[in-house]
Design an enzyme around this catalytic site. Structure first.
Site, PDB file in Angstrom:
ATOM      1  N   ASP A  79      23.460 -24.151  19.491  1.00 42.70           N
ATOM      2  CA  ASP A  79      23.076 -24.639  20.811  1.00 42.70           C
ATOM      3  C   ASP A  79      21.836 -25.524  20.643  1.00 42.70           C
ATOM      4  O   ASP A  79      21.217 -25.572  19.574  1.00 42.70           O
ATOM      5  CB  ASP A  79      22.833 -23.478  21.782  1.00 42.70           C
ATOM      6  CG  ASP A  79      23.088 -23.881  23.238  1.00 42.70           C
ATOM      7  OD1 ASP A  79      22.951 -25.077  23.568  1.00 42.70           O
ATOM      8  OD2 ASP A  79      23.420 -22.997  24.048  1.00 42.70           O
ATOM      9  N   GLU A  93      20.747 -22.353  33.729  1.00 40.12           N
ATOM     10  CA  GLU A  93      20.186 -21.556  32.639  1.00 40.12           C
ATOM     11  C   GLU A  93      19.029 -20.656  33.111  1.00 40.12           C
ATOM     12  O   GLU A  93      19.100 -20.038  34.149  1.00 40.12           O
ATOM     13  CB  GLU A  93      19.812 -22.474  31.471  1.00 40.12           C
ATOM     14  CG  GLU A  93      21.061 -23.243  31.009  1.00 40.12           C
ATOM     15  CD  GLU A  93      20.915 -23.977  29.697  1.00 40.12           C
ATOM     16  OE1 GLU A  93      20.273 -23.470  28.778  1.00 40.12           O
ATOM     17  OE2 GLU A  93      21.502 -25.075  29.579  1.00 40.12           O
TER      18      GLU A  93
END
Ligand SMILES: *[C@@H]1O[C@H](CO)[C@@H](O)[C@H](O)[C@H]1NC(C)=O
Ligand SMILES: *[C@@H]1O[C@H](CO)[C@@H](O)[C@H](O)[C@H]1NC(C)=O
Ligand SMILES: *[C@@H]1O[C@H](CO)[C@@H](O)[C@H](O)[C@H]1NC(C)=O
Ligand SMILES: *[C@@H]1O[C@H](CO)[C@@H](O)[C@H](O)[C@H]1NC(C)=O
Ligand SMILES: *[C@@H]1O[C@H](CO)[C@@H](O)[C@H](O)[C@H]1NC(C)=O
Length: 630
Positions: free
Chosen positions: A302, A507
């Site tokens: 990521d 997020e």
């Protein structure tokens, strides 16, 4: 003459033999033969370049060429100036021509977060977020959405989508819960069918082998491996404390399906499993994912994911690179300082800390995906796909998805008539609330920008517009964003539609320990529903605390984050279609019950998993007629 002719012939022969010998450029060869031909030709610098994914803002033609960059991405909302198809194509052509100006001419692949349609791009169809799609439980719908998304991604010339998120969200306090289809692993497993839509469906299914049918499809990415949806208190990127058996059963099982369906890539989770960062977890990445599950595509980190192996983030980058690559990650989403990454990795290989076998495994996997997807044959954007961006047929599909993702949770006060379906031909209605006329709010995070934002951020139909289009021309529609006490009563309306919910978020910024209804949603409900019959529509990425206000509402619909096609909501509330959605998440009463998932002991939800009312349109009309005639 003869000599010259012979020389020319010789030269010709030499060239054709040389070309013939470049098996890796021959599309009639299978991917494995092409890899075996190409890999030995590559220098360490060329190999490490393939293992690098960097952000568009730090790259140009020369960087692509000089560092052999294997892949480019953009962060959420990082778009070329103008955000038009032409601008995307121009940027991709520049990067690709840099890659093709290298000795071996290995094309780059460009990745984007197309998580509910090609959501960074102006005018793209915005599909409901996964939390809504989970309600439908329909693999075929997901496959059709995947196919439409692939075409809209290809419209911008892009070949790779960081989708689907196959997290099993076990705690709605998590800021990414809306990216998960369900708390039920079985639902998530079934909806991995979107991969067949994104990539195509192989005729010869060999579990583990990546598959992308042709250049109308894109490489997909199952994320985030593994346990992202199981962290303590739903804290983003935190620790998932669970034994191996339950990790597999709850969080890993969807990867079995994604891998069986030929997913090309898997992204690693920021989170930890029992205190070990997933980006450093050799057991789960190499032993389990690659060896036991036979995943043969590539593993990608990521964004800055390897930096966070050390604390504070990036404080020992050497250690990060060493640990992540040796754990089995094949491509690093750097994203900015690719020069440091390349020099660290080069040094670690040269000094023997990382083996050449490990590098070759990584590059083999990356090339396998690139060959399989036909990237060498069609490296450049194809203008023929431009027409698919925001196409009417895709908007119709998104509207269908909205219709089927709605869950009717209350319809009528006890002992009184159901409120839904609403009448289209009444004389006056009120449409109120923060989310009633706002495309940005109904789309949520990951829309045009990373967090999303309120306002007319892209093309679509707001709920207010959809109501105006649906009701009869003689119906007066009064719109008031924040009605004060007394307003609703003074209007003499037949009923009100109140649309409230969460602001957009993404997020960690979406982590929330109280899950209360923000943006004056509660006073809006109180002011309107106390004075006139009201339907409340909730726009949110997860269930919120609603129990105290439920008695005020005559009807209540969960619409999740529906995206650009608000008419999917009016299709159902006015009775042209029936409600068919049932909860794919548990609706809790109080946050102190969390985490609480279906099957738990002491399960005491407000609305259980699987709950959802139907309006049988014909029956309610009959009852109404019956009552009136009586
Ligand atoms: C998953 O799909 C199978 C096969 O279509 C079906 O039998 C099953 O009920 C589905 N499960 C869920 C939870 O939707
Ligand atoms: C299917 O693919 C596998 C692996 O690529 C191959 O070994 C097998 O022969 C193929 N089967 C058919 C029927 O083509
Ligand atoms: C989890 O969150 C806590 C509180 O913010 C933090 O102290 C801890 O380091 C985090 N753990 C992990 C593994 O990220
Ligand atoms: C950083 O990590 C490397 C590799 O593990 C180690 O040798 C080095 O001592 C570390 N440096 C610091 C400052 O901790
Ligand atoms: C709930 O939590 C969010 C996110 O931390 C915060 O912004 C908000 O102010 C909190 N609301 C209440 C009522 O405490």
């Amino acid at each position: 003459m003869e000599r010259a002719a012979a020389l020319a012939l010789c030269l010709n022969l030499f060239i054709s033999v040389a070309v013939c010998l470049e098996i890796y450029k021959d599309p009639s060869q299978d991917a494995e033969a092409r890899i075996q031909d190409l890999l030995p030709r590559m220098t360490l610098a060329e190999k490490i370049g393939q293992m690098t994914q960097a952000e568009r803002r730090v790259l140009d033609y020369a960087a692509m060429r000089d560092y052999f960059i294997g892949s480019v991405l953009n962060g959420g909302g990082s778009v070329p100036k103008g955000n038009t198809i032409q601008a995307w194509h121009k940027m991709l052509r520049t990067f690709q021509s840099g890659s093709l100006a290298t000795r071996l001419q290995i094309p780059m692949m460009y990745g984007i977060d197309a998580v509910h349609g090609n959501n960074n791009v102006l005018g793209a169809t915005i599909f409901p977020h996964n939390v809504g799609l989970g309600v439908t439980r329909d693999p075929d719908l997901l496959k059709r959405i995947g196919a439409a998304t692939a075409l809209e991604v290809r419209a911008t010339g892009i070949q790779y989508a960081f989708s689907p998120c196959i997290a099993t969200c076990r705690d709605p306090r998590w800021g990414r819960c809306y990216e998960s289809y369900s708390e039920s692993t079985d639902i998530v497993r079934n909806l991995t069918e979107i991969i067949f839509g994104l990539q195509g469906e192989p005729a010869n299914k060999t579990a583990g082998v990546p598959f992308v049918a042709d250049s109308s499809k894109v490489a997909a990415c199952a994320k985030h491996y593994v346990g992202d949806g199981g962290t303590v208190n739903g804290i983003n990127e935190n620790n998932t404390i669970i034994d191996y058996e339950d990790l597999v059963k709850i969080h890993m099982a969807p990867y079995f399906d994604a891998i069986a369906k030929g997913v090309s890539t898997v992204m690693i989770s920021y989170s930890s499993w029992n205190g070990i960062k997933m980006h450093a977890n050799k057991f789960l990445i190499t032993e389990v994912l690659k060896k036991q599950l036979n995943f043969q595509g590539f593993v990608i980190s990521d964004w800055s994911g390897i930096d966070r192996i050390t604390s504070p983030s990036g404080s020992n980058y050497t250690f990060s690179v060493l640990t992540a690559v040796n754990a089995g990650i094949d491509m690093i989403m750097v994203p900015f300082d690719y020069k440091s990454y390349i020099s660290e990795l080069t040094r670690l290989v040269n000094e023997g800390y990382i083996s050449m076998d490990r590098i070759d495994d990584a590059v083999t996997r990356i090339l396998r995906v690139k060959f399989t997807m036909g990237l060498f044959e069609s490296p450049y954007p194809d203008r023929a796909f431009a027409k698919y961006l925001g196409a009417e047929s895709h908007r119709a599909l998104a509207r269908e998805a909205v219709r089927r993702s709605l869950v009717l949770l209350k319809n009528g006060q006890e002992g009184s008539e159901p409120l839904l379906p609403l009448s289209k031909s009444t004389s006056k209605i009120i449409v109120a609330g923060s989310h009633a006329d706002d495309i940005g709010l109904q789309c949520g995070g990951w829309t045009i920008s990373w967090f999303g934002s309120s306002g007319s951020i892209t093309k679509g139909t707001s709920i207010l517009q959809a109501v105006r289009n649906a009701v009869s021309p003689s119906t007066e529609v009064i719109h008031e964003r924040f009605p004060q006490p007394g307003f609703a009563k003074s209007q003499g309306a037949d009923y009100a539609i109140v649309v409230v919910g969460e602001p957009p978020y993404a997020e960690t910024y979406g982590d929330n320990l109280n899950l209360t209804l923000p943006l004056e949603g509660i006073p809006t409900i109180q002011n309107v529903c106390g004075e006139v019959k009201c339907l409340v529509i909730l726009i949110s990425g997860r269930p919120l605390v609603i129990e105290p206000y439920l008695p005020l509402m005559d009807a209540f619909v969960a619409a999740w984050l529906p995206g650009s096609e608000g008419a999917g909501i009016t299709d159902v509330i006015f009775g042209d279609y029936d409600f068919e959605g049932t909860l794919a998440r548990t609706w809790f009463r109080r946050v102190d019950q969390l985490p609480m998932n279906v099957g738990d002991p002491n399960y005491d939800p407000l609305f259980p998993f699987g709950f959802g009312l139907k309006t049988n349109t014909l029956l309610s009309r009959y009852c109404l007629t019956f009552k009136i005639s009586r």
